[in-house]
Design a protein around this motif. Structure first.
Motif, PDB file in Angstrom:
ATOM      1  N   GLY A 142      46.657  42.754  37.728  1.00 20.90           N
ATOM      2  CA  GLY A 142      45.682  43.727  38.213  1.00 20.90           C
ATOM      3  C   GLY A 142      44.303  43.125  38.357  1.00 20.90           C
ATOM      4  N   SER A 143      43.288  43.982  38.257  1.00 16.56           N
ATOM      5  CA  SER A 143      41.913  43.526  38.485  1.00 16.56           C
ATOM      6  C   SER A 143      41.431  42.549  37.423  1.00 16.56           C
ATOM      7  CB  SER A 143      40.966  44.740  38.525  1.00 16.56           C
ATOM      8  OG  SER A 143      41.032  45.467  37.297  1.00 16.56           O
ATOM      9  N   ASN A 144      42.039  42.604  36.233  1.00 17.06           N
ATOM     10  CA  ASN A 144      41.638  41.698  35.150  1.00 17.06           C
ATOM     11  C   ASN A 144      42.757  40.700  34.844  1.00 17.06           C
ATOM     12  OD1 ASN A 144      39.866  40.704  33.160  1.00 17.06           O
ATOM     13  ND2 ASN A 144      40.820  41.961  31.565  1.00 17.06           N
TER      14      ASN A 144
END
Length: 209
Positions: free
Chosen positions: A32-34
């Motif tokens: 995901g985004s992280n």
């Protein structure tokens, strides 16, 4: 991934490291985004580091993960001529939450086979053959480029800049460890991508022998 989930996979990783008879690494990765490497367990010198970006083989898996609705193993034999990665997609309620990768070095088995064959004068049978992804020049270039980027990140060096002799030796040493120069055309491709003349590459490699 939450703390409980990380602890669960940590127990599995530690068990695998304990029973492994060859050098290996186990990576737990978020998505995901992280997206990053959450934890690293290693038997032998580690290649990857905690909190670093995902390795290239994980990114390749994630590119096609949306089309899959079930847990699945992926085997990547293209890391180096002596390493392969097995990755499990970790899902919860059909949502992808992480990756669990086991990277194993089987060079010890190759060395044993080479020793046995040399006893009966059959060492020519072990001539280096390209790995599965080296069937095309584009695939070879992409793989070596990805490995170079990982090495530069590991050494905290910027891409596309002039490196001093010490930095060049460090880069080439890491690429040698990763098996880049065992692949067909590896020296030539690394030379182009790093903008280091091919004769100089061979001199640096010779000094590392």
């Amino acid at each position: 991934m939450n703390k409980k989930q990380i602890q669960h996979w940590a127990q599995i990783a530690q068990f695998f490291i304990h029973i492994s008879t060859t050098p290996c690494e186990v990576l737990l990765q978020s998505v995901g985004s992280n997206a990053k490497i959450l934890e690293v367990w290693s038997k032998g010198e580690p290649t990857y580091q905690k909190d670093k970006p995902l390795p290239f083989f994980s990114n390749t898996i994630l590119e096609g993960s949306k089309e899959r609705s079930f847990d699945q193993f992926f085997v990547d034999t293209s890391l180096t001529p002596t390493k392969k990665a097995v990755t499990l997609l970790i899902r919860e309620e059909n949502k992808l939450i992480g990756l669990f990768s086991i990277i194993q070095d089987y060079s010890a088995y190759q060395e044993a086979a080479s020793s046995l064959l040399s006893l009966v004068n059959l060492s020519q049978l072990l001539e280096e053959k390209p790995t599965a992804i080296t069937t095309g020049a584009k695939e070879t270039t992409n793989l070596i480029s990805d490995i170079i980027q990982e090495v530069l990140l590991e050494l905290q060096l910027e891409s596309h800049r002039k490196y001093n002799k010490k930095q060049k030796l460090a880069i080439i040493s890491k690429l040698k460890e990763r098996g880049v120069f065992h692949t067909k055309g590896g020296v030539s491709e690394a030379s182009k991508l790093l903008e280091i003349p091919e004769p100089s590459m061979y001199r640096y490699l010779s000094s590392l022998s």
